[in-house]
Design an enzyme around this catalytic site. Structure first.
Site, PDB file in Angstrom:
ATOM      1  N   ARG A  90      55.302  31.193  42.130  1.00 18.62           N
ATOM      2  CA  ARG A  90      54.234  32.005  42.048  1.00 18.62           C
ATOM      3  C   ARG A  90      53.626  32.588  43.257  1.00 18.62           C
ATOM      4  O   ARG A  90      53.468  31.956  44.115  1.00 18.62           O
ATOM      5  CB  ARG A  90      52.927  31.007  41.408  1.00 18.62           C
ATOM      6  N   ARG A 240      32.296  35.096  42.369  1.00 15.97           N
ATOM      7  CA  ARG A 240      32.438  36.364  42.761  1.00 15.97           C
ATOM      8  C   ARG A 240      31.320  37.346  42.253  1.00 15.97           C
ATOM      9  O   ARG A 240      31.295  37.391  41.086  1.00 15.97           O
ATOM     10  CB  ARG A 240      33.807  36.798  42.484  1.00 15.97           C
TER      11      ARG A 240
END
Ligand code: AMP
Length: 397
Positions: A90, A240
């Site tokens: 990944r 975030r």
């Protein structure tokens, strides 16, 4: 063929061994605290679990231990390393250097280094994982599978920012998106579930987890997505901020005495629903806060649902229609109050939401949340990013 899926972080290495004949997970686990005191591997296989407490000074020793565990008594599922046909790695960011899953060669590894500044926390770690695997399994083919690949089909009008075009060309500053393997998987599963070809469907996939992104999938292809140059963009998330006026960032940095990079760390780590609620980044804590009447937890949940809903509406407009909304990942699969908040008021688009179906506990299966006869189907589809990585690797070979 058996494929080993590897997800390497700076001090961790997660893996799954998948048998591609039936797509079953034979074994999985992860090394933690690589390069730090107290490192260990937790390995699962054959319905058993084993913890290996061992010093793991680097990723090479970690992957050696994983291969040992895969062949060990109890949790072992293979007799020899030769049974592993390939390794799928990944990789978070591809920039414009890679558009699709790529076989690892020395040249490819060099190019991968060019992407480091796009994902400084993740891509160097992934490269370390790849090199460690190459050393330990020199004859086994390795593939890089990028989180961003599924978004490579976005048209220029969707991925460009309104900056000087020459600067985009020079520096590659544009929207790349994230969670591509997840959006790809759940949109394909949705088509299967609905008995349609992907080409026939306009889907909005909502990957809502600690990091969240929403994607418009038209005819099986990504045409827009909410995350940007980095995963900081889009809806507010666990910690975030999501989208914010760039001038407000400069203003905040000045007021708080932060450097550029400190301001970005602040937006990544101290904001989002954690900053709004003042309680937690975890939606289970926000739900508990909401239940006991905490107004800021309620506000954080409301903001998250509202911002997600706005992307659903925007993407229905971008695609010129909507057939299906898919919820996936930790929050998408487990947090009814968010799904209801997103779907409430979307009747004008043809969404008829079944509130009772929405309240049922997650059992890991695909579930339909739209009422019978709803023009737009609403589905919960558990994501499976590792399986996409394994499939892509197998296809490449
Ligand atoms: P993810 O990043 O996909 O692992 O999602 C993690 C987020 O999902 C957590 O921050 C939780 O807020 C939320 N969540 C809510 N319920 C659950 C649950 N039962 N299991 C896991 N995550 C949950």
């Amino acid at each position: 063929m058996k494929i080993l899926v590897v997800n390497a972080g700076s001090s961790s290495l997660k893996y799954q061994l998948i048998d591609m004949q039936n797509e079953k997970v034979l074994a999985k686990g992860g090394c933690e605290r690589i390069g730090i005191d107290g490192s260990f591997l937790k390995a699962k296989g054959n319905g058993e679990e084993k913890i290996y407490q061992k010093e793991l000074p680097n990723h090479k020793v970690a992957i050696e231990l994983v291969l040992h565990a895969l062949q060990d008594e109890g949790v072992g599922v293979i007799k020899s390393m030769d049974e592993i046909g390939a390794v799928g790695h990944r990789v978070v960011a591809s920039g414009e250097f890679f558009k699709k899953t790529t076989l690892v060669t020395p040249d490819v590894l060099k190019t991968l280094e060019e992407t480091f500044e796009l994902a400084p926390l993740h891509n160097p770690a992934a490269a370390t994982g790849v090199k460690a695997c190459m050393e330990v399994m020199p004859k086994t083919p390795m593939a890089l599978v990028f989180d961003t690949s599924f978004h490579a089909t976005m048209p220029e009008k969707a991925y460009l920012y309104g900056i000087d075009y020459d600067d985009y060309k020079k520096y590659g500053v544009r929207k790349y998106g994230a969670h591509g393997t997840s959006h790809k998987f759940v949109s394909a599963e949705a088509a299967k579930y609905l008995g349609k070809k992907p080409e026939q469907l306009k889907i909005v996939t909502c990957h809502l987890g600690n990091g969240s992104s929403i994607t418009a999938v038209d005819g099986g292809k990504c045409v827009d997505t909410s995350m940007g140059f980095t995963p900081l963009a889009g809806v507010l998330m666990g910690t975030r901020s999501g989208d914010i006026d760039a001038s407000a960032v400069e203003f905040l940095a000045r007021k708080k005495g932060l450097s550029h990079s400190e301001a970005i760390t602040y937006l990544n780590k101290k904001c989002g629903v954690a900053g709004i609620s003042g309680v937690s980044s975890d939606f289970r804590d926000l739900e508990a806060g909401f239940e006991r009447g905490d107004e800021r937890c309620a506000l954080a949940l409301e903001m998250f649902s509202y911002q997600t809903k706005k992307f659903v509406g925007a993407y229905a407009a971008a695609m010129g229609g909507l057939d299906c909304i898919v919820f996936t990942a930790g929050i998408g699969e487990n947090t009814p109050i968010v799904r209801e908040g997103v779907c409430a008021g979307l009747e004008f688009l043809g969404v008829e939401f079944d509130k009772e179906a929405n309240k049922k506990k997650n059992d890991g299966s695909i579930r339909e949340l739209s009422a019978k006869g709803s023009k737009v189907k609403v589905l919960i589809i558990p994501t499976n990013e590792e399986l996409v990585i394994a499939r892509e690797t197998a296809e490449l070979l």
